[in-house]
Scaffold this motif. Structure first.
Motif, short mmCIF file in Angstrom:
data_model
loop_
_atom_site.label_atom_id
_atom_site.label_comp_id
_atom_site.label_asym_id
_atom_site.label_seq_id
_atom_site.Cartn_x
_atom_site.Cartn_y
_atom_site.Cartn_z
N ALA A 48 58.94 53.72 46.39
CA ALA A 48 58.75 52.27 46.34
C ALA A 48 57.43 51.87 47.01
N GLY A 49 57.10 52.47 48.14
CA GLY A 49 55.84 52.19 48.82
C GLY A 49 54.64 52.63 47.99
N ALA A 50 54.76 53.79 47.35
CA ALA A 50 53.66 54.29 46.52
C ALA A 50 53.43 53.37 45.33
N PHE A 51 54.50 52.92 44.71
CA PHE A 51 54.35 51.97 43.59
C PHE A 51 53.76 50.65 44.06
N ALA A 52 54.20 50.16 45.20
CA ALA A 52 53.67 48.89 45.71
C ALA A 52 52.17 48.98 45.94
N HIS A 53 51.72 50.05 46.54
CA HIS A 53 50.28 50.20 46.80
C HIS A 53 49.51 50.46 45.51
N ALA A 54 50.11 51.17 44.57
CA ALA A 54 49.44 51.43 43.29
C ALA A 54 49.27 50.13 42.51
N TYR A 55 50.29 49.27 42.53
CA TYR A 55 50.17 47.99 41.83
C TYR A 55 49.18 47.05 42.52
N THR A 56 49.04 47.15 43.82
CA THR A 56 48.04 46.34 44.51
C THR A 56 46.65 46.69 44.02
N VAL A 57 46.37 47.97 43.90
CA VAL A 57 45.07 48.42 43.39
C VAL A 57 44.91 48.01 41.93
N LEU A 58 45.99 48.12 41.15
CA LEU A 58 45.93 47.75 39.73
C LEU A 58 45.58 46.27 39.57
N PHE A 59 46.21 45.40 40.33
CA PHE A 59 45.93 43.97 40.21
C PHE A 59 44.53 43.63 40.72
N ALA A 60 44.07 44.32 41.74
CA ALA A 60 42.70 44.10 42.21
C ALA A 60 41.70 44.56 41.15
N THR A 61 42.02 45.63 40.44
CA THR A 61 41.16 46.10 39.36
C THR A 61 41.17 45.12 38.19
N ALA A 62 42.32 44.55 37.88
CA ALA A 62 42.43 43.59 36.77
C ALA A 62 41.76 42.27 37.09
N LEU A 63 41.57 41.99 38.36
CA LEU A 63 40.94 40.74 38.76
C LEU A 63 39.48 40.67 38.31
N VAL A 64 38.80 41.80 38.28
CA VAL A 64 37.39 41.82 37.90
C VAL A 64 37.19 41.34 36.45
N PRO A 65 37.86 41.95 35.43
CA PRO A 65 37.66 41.43 34.07
C PRO A 65 38.21 40.02 33.88
N ALA A 66 39.25 39.66 34.62
CA ALA A 66 39.79 38.30 34.49
C ALA A 66 38.77 37.28 34.98
N LEU A 67 38.12 37.55 36.10
CA LEU A 67 37.09 36.63 36.60
C LEU A 67 35.87 36.61 35.69
N ALA A 68 35.51 37.75 35.11
CA ALA A 68 34.39 37.80 34.17
C ALA A 68 34.70 36.97 32.93
N GLY A 69 35.93 37.05 32.43
CA GLY A 69 36.33 36.24 31.28
C GLY A 69 36.34 34.76 31.60
N LEU A 70 36.80 34.40 32.79
CA LEU A 70 36.80 33.00 33.20
C LEU A 70 35.37 32.48 33.31
N ALA A 71 34.48 33.27 33.90
CA ALA A 71 33.08 32.84 34.02
C ALA A 71 32.45 32.68 32.64
N ALA A 72 32.73 33.60 31.73
CA ALA A 72 32.18 33.50 30.37
C ALA A 72 32.70 32.25 29.67
N ALA A 73 33.98 31.94 29.85
CA ALA A 73 34.55 30.75 29.22
C ALA A 73 33.94 29.47 29.79
N LEU A 74 33.70 29.45 31.08
CA LEU A 74 33.12 28.26 31.70
C LEU A 74 31.65 28.08 31.35
N LEU A 75 30.97 29.15 31.02
CA LEU A 75 29.56 29.08 30.70
C LEU A 75 29.29 28.85 29.20
N LEU A 76 30.36 28.77 28.39
CA LEU A 76 30.16 28.51 26.96
C LEU A 76 29.54 27.14 26.76
#
Length: 116
Positions: free
Chosen positions: A56-84
């Motif tokens: 359970a601890g390993a999964f919790a820490h793995a998902y923390t890294v996964l969501f932090a990794t997913a934050l980068v493309p999500a913010l890039a997509g938001l910035a691209a949408a706002l700059l249209l």
């Protein structure tokens, strides 16, 4: 669909790699279960309490890294949408199409109008 498939492959790889790294830290040595076993519903029932807590601890820490990794493309997509650029509908007219002469003529559409 290609973006979804690529995203699933990348994020699935991030999750499994991080789980493998974290399982070595949280699960007691020699008792790390196979990743395929973790998807079975009956999996947690056969584990001892320390191993279950480690998984359970390993999964919790793995998902923390996964969501932090997913934050980068999500913010890039938001910035691209706002700059249209805002393109007015008149600028989207296909080549050769006539522009309406007045707002009233544009809303009337084709055909004769009854005046009254």
């Amino acid at each position: 669909m290609a973006g979804t498939a690529a995203g699933m492959a990348v994020f699935g790889g991030v999750l499994s790699a991080r789980f493998a790294a974290e399982a070595g830290r949280y699960v007691p040595a020699g008792s790390v279960p196979a990743f395929d076993d973790l998807t079975r519903p009956e999996f947690p029932d056969g584990l001892s309490a320390p191993v279950r807590a480690g998984v359970a601890g390993a999964f919790a820490h793995a998902y923390t890294v996964l969501f932090a990794t997913a934050l980068v493309p999500a913010l890039a997509g938001l910035a691209a949408a706002l700059l249209l650029r805002d393109v007015p509908p008149a600028a989207r007219r296909p080549p050769g199409a006539e522009a309406p002469t007045s707002p009233r003529a544009a809303s009337a559409g084709p055909g004769p109008r009854a005046e009254g």
